[in-house]
Design an enzyme around this catalytic site. Structure first.
Site, PDB file in Angstrom:
ATOM      1  N   ARG A  47     -22.980 -10.998  21.985  1.00  0.00           N
ATOM      2  CA  ARG A  47     -23.958 -11.922  21.412  1.00  0.00           C
ATOM      3  C   ARG A  47     -23.454 -13.362  21.311  1.00  0.00           C
ATOM      4  O   ARG A  47     -24.248 -14.287  21.225  1.00  0.00           O
ATOM      5  CB  ARG A  47     -24.480 -11.370  20.094  1.00  0.00           C
ATOM      6  CG  ARG A  47     -25.348 -10.113  20.344  1.00  0.00           C
ATOM      7  CD  ARG A  47     -25.774  -9.386  19.086  1.00  0.00           C
ATOM      8  NE  ARG A  47     -24.691  -8.783  18.345  1.00  0.00           N
ATOM      9  CZ  ARG A  47     -24.125  -7.598  18.606  1.00  0.00           C
ATOM     10  NH1 ARG A  47     -24.569  -6.874  19.613  1.00  0.00           N
ATOM     11  NH2 ARG A  47     -23.154  -7.135  17.866  1.00  0.00           N
ATOM     12  N   GLU A  52     -15.004  -3.168  11.944  1.00  0.00           N
ATOM     13  CA  GLU A  52     -15.436  -2.372  10.791  1.00  0.00           C
ATOM     14  C   GLU A  52     -15.770  -0.928  11.126  1.00  0.00           C
ATOM     15  O   GLU A  52     -15.801  -0.084  10.255  1.00  0.00           O
ATOM     16  CB  GLU A  52     -16.599  -3.036  10.049  1.00  0.00           C
ATOM     17  CG  GLU A  52     -17.878  -3.179  10.829  1.00  0.00           C
ATOM     18  CD  GLU A  52     -17.956  -4.432  11.682  1.00  0.00           C
ATOM     19  OE1 GLU A  52     -19.078  -4.791  12.063  1.00  0.00           O
ATOM     20  OE2 GLU A  52     -16.910  -5.041  11.997  1.00  0.00           O
TER      21      GLU A  52
END
Length: 182
Positions: free
Chosen positions: A69, A106
């Site tokens: 992105r 994460e």
């Protein structure tokens, strides 16, 4: 620093266009989906404009976009401020010689790669991604750029998840975000 503290009316428009997808890509993850932001031309333009307003005239010569992105937001920022765009890719996506940096995110592990010679010593770099969570990806991006002698001026993200404390992992490097989600 967060643009949201400036009360710019464009920020609310951007924030309302970001969709939250629960349990993606794994259970317990609240995925911040920017594809809905991209469907709104005004919100997308406002996003780019806010970054360009911040970085124009700062002598940034490299905008490094993190796959995938960062590839959406980085090139229009680079063009508008007169900088080159350097893609930071996942492993085995770039032909030729690359340098690599492993990192923890994460919900797993990953690696970023950059072409050898894409960035020269002394260049001033901006790292762009859509989101900062734990900060692992941005740290890897900064490590790649600094290993070749670039000065990382700042990291820029559309979204920050402050509860995951990614900003703290940046070792004092400035971070600019447009919206925060708690």
């Amino acid at each position: 620093m967060s643009a949201g503290t400036n009360e710019d009316p464009r920020i609310l428009g951007i924030k309302t266009k970001i969709r939250v997808v629960p349990n993606f890509p794994k259970p317990g993850i609240m995925f911040q989906d920017i594809t809905t932001l991209l469907l709104d031309a005004k919100a997308f333009k406002d996003t780019i404009d806010l970054f360009v307003e911040r970085y124009k005239g700062k002598n940034i010569s490299v905008v490094a976009g993190v796959e995938a992105r960062g590839f959406i937001f980085g090139p229009p920022i680079a063009l508008a401020i007169g900088a080159k765009f350097v893609p930071l890719r996942k492993p085995k996506k770039l032909p030729g010689k690359v340098i690599s940096q492993d990192y923890i995110l994460e919900y797993g592990r990953d690696c970023l790669e950059m072409h050898v010679g894409a960035v020269e010593p002394g260049e001033r770099a901006l790292v762009v991604d859509d989101l900062i969570a734990t900060g692992g990806t941005l740290c890897a991006a900064m490590d790649l750029l600094e290993r070749v002698g670039a000065e990382v001026v700042e990291c820029a993200c559309v979204i920050e998840l402050p509860e995951l404390k990614g900003r703290e992992r940046l070792n004092g490097k400035p971070l600019y975000v447009l919206v925060e989600y708690y």
